[in-house]
Write a protein that holds these residues in place. Sequence first.
Motif, mmCIF file in Angstrom:
data_model
loop_
_atom_site.group_PDB
_atom_site.id
_atom_site.type_symbol
_atom_site.label_atom_id
_atom_site.label_comp_id
_atom_site.label_asym_id
_atom_site.label_seq_id
_atom_site.Cartn_x
_atom_site.Cartn_y
_atom_site.Cartn_z
ATOM 1 N N THR A 219 18.995 18.572 58.061
ATOM 2 C CA THR A 219 18.144 17.415 58.707
ATOM 3 C C THR A 219 16.996 18.283 59.131
ATOM 4 O O THR A 219 15.714 17.824 59.175
ATOM 5 C CB THR A 219 18.561 16.744 59.899
ATOM 6 O OG1 THR A 219 19.853 15.990 59.324
ATOM 7 C CG2 THR A 219 17.836 15.692 60.396
ATOM 8 N N ASN A 220 17.184 19.347 60.080
ATOM 9 C CA ASN A 220 15.870 20.243 60.674
ATOM 10 C C ASN A 220 15.076 20.629 59.638
ATOM 11 O O ASN A 220 13.709 20.993 59.874
ATOM 12 C CB ASN A 220 16.612 21.097 61.748
ATOM 13 C CG ASN A 220 17.364 20.547 62.892
ATOM 14 O OD1 ASN A 220 16.989 19.289 63.266
ATOM 15 N ND2 ASN A 220 17.893 21.465 63.641
ATOM 16 N N THR A 222 14.509 19.251 56.741
ATOM 17 C CA THR A 222 14.269 18.395 55.842
ATOM 18 C C THR A 222 12.753 17.330 56.384
ATOM 19 O O THR A 222 13.378 16.613 57.208
ATOM 20 C CB THR A 222 15.122 17.367 55.364
ATOM 21 O OG1 THR A 222 16.421 18.356 54.870
ATOM 22 C CG2 THR A 222 14.906 16.490 54.370
ATOM 23 N N SER A 223 11.812 17.570 56.078
ATOM 24 C CA SER A 223 10.811 16.859 56.648
ATOM 25 C C SER A 223 10.690 15.425 55.665
ATOM 26 O O SER A 223 10.847 15.610 54.507
ATOM 27 C CB SER A 223 9.295 17.408 56.481
ATOM 28 O OG SER A 223 9.294 18.725 57.063
ATOM 29 N N LYS A 224 10.528 14.247 56.420
ATOM 30 C CA LYS A 224 10.369 13.154 55.723
ATOM 31 C C LYS A 224 9.159 12.970 54.672
ATOM 32 O O LYS A 224 8.044 13.337 55.007
ATOM 33 C CB LYS A 224 10.203 11.969 56.704
ATOM 34 C CG LYS A 224 10.393 10.491 55.958
ATOM 35 C CD LYS A 224 10.012 9.421 57.206
ATOM 36 C CE LYS A 224 10.275 7.944 56.747
ATOM 37 N NZ LYS A 224 10.171 6.890 57.569
ATOM 38 N N GLY A 225 9.692 12.658 53.410
ATOM 39 C CA GLY A 225 8.700 12.687 52.406
ATOM 40 C C GLY A 225 8.336 14.041 51.696
ATOM 41 O O GLY A 225 7.192 14.007 51.056
ATOM 42 N N GLY A 226 8.999 15.046 52.236
ATOM 43 C CA GLY A 226 8.582 16.281 51.820
ATOM 44 C C GLY A 226 9.272 16.862 50.476
ATOM 45 O O GLY A 226 10.069 16.030 50.128
ATOM 46 N N THR A 228 11.641 19.230 50.319
ATOM 47 C CA THR A 228 12.862 19.540 50.488
ATOM 48 C C THR A 228 13.822 18.016 50.216
ATOM 49 O O THR A 228 14.902 17.735 49.729
ATOM 50 C CB THR A 228 13.397 19.931 51.903
ATOM 51 O OG1 THR A 228 12.707 21.073 51.915
ATOM 52 C CG2 THR A 228 14.818 20.284 51.901
ATOM 53 N N ALA A 229 13.286 17.100 50.932
ATOM 54 C CA ALA A 229 13.661 15.619 50.855
ATOM 55 C C ALA A 229 13.760 15.173 49.209
ATOM 56 O O ALA A 229 14.659 14.497 48.935
ATOM 57 C CB ALA A 229 12.785 14.633 51.730
ATOM 58 N N ASP A 233 17.437 14.356 47.524
ATOM 59 C CA ASP A 233 17.542 13.136 46.960
ATOM 60 C C ASP A 233 18.065 13.099 45.604
ATOM 61 O O ASP A 233 18.966 12.497 45.047
ATOM 62 C CB ASP A 233 16.455 12.376 47.089
ATOM 63 C CG ASP A 233 16.428 10.896 46.655
ATOM 64 O OD1 ASP A 233 17.471 10.218 47.076
ATOM 65 O OD2 ASP A 233 15.961 10.380 45.648
#
Length: 260
Positions: A219-220, A222-226, A228-229, A233
Amino acid sequence: MTKILLLGCGNMGGALLKAWAANTDHEFTVADPAKPELPEGVTQVGSVEELGEQMFDYLIVALKPQLIDDVLPAYLARLSPSGVISSIAAGYSAEKLAAHAPGRSVIRIMPNLPAMIGKGVSGLYAHGQVPVTASSCIEELALCSGEIVWVDNEDMLDRLTAVAGSGPGYVFEMLRAYVEAAEELGFSEEDAKSLVLGTVSGTLELARQSDLSLETLRTNVTSKGGTTAAGLDALNGNGEYSGLIRNTLQAAYQRATELR
């Protein structure tokens, strides 16, 4: 000095013996008609007759499972009355080993491939009433090639085999696919391998050194909308990857129980 007879000395047996001979004070003898190259100070014989009247405190079986029934009985005569049988052979149960020598203590060792470079994870299972001195000796040997996990029954050893024993194969396949995908993004084979192995190696070390859970570490990073996310996904957004790993371990565990 503890006297240990290693029955068979193939790739895994040879690698473990090298670690044992370098890190313990035990006296080792190898019985193998192929006469493999051995560490300095290790005695070698090609047959049980060459042992003469020698007696051993431990007999460690490192044969292919299909050879054990034919080869083991002759060498049991060279095991002292209080001696212990151990085995690194996959697919051959402690119960079968004990049947060759009723009343003997039996300890199975299930190493995995990285044990060959001292980075393995080995499962240990003591069958029947095993003296503390025996379990301590076998534990000492197993620790020479990495980490250890004791299990309470042979079914758990089969489960450990599915996770750790077969695990290097899963990891090699994952790495192969990861490198292949990197090549398809335009990197040379050499650069793709360097990027993938370096990323995996560094990530593993970071996970080992951190007190955080694997989920938190993921989680750390993984930036939202980045990026890695987006990648995560695609990898496991619907849980398909998690299910694939579960199915992989279950298939290996089922096969382990069949072989036993």
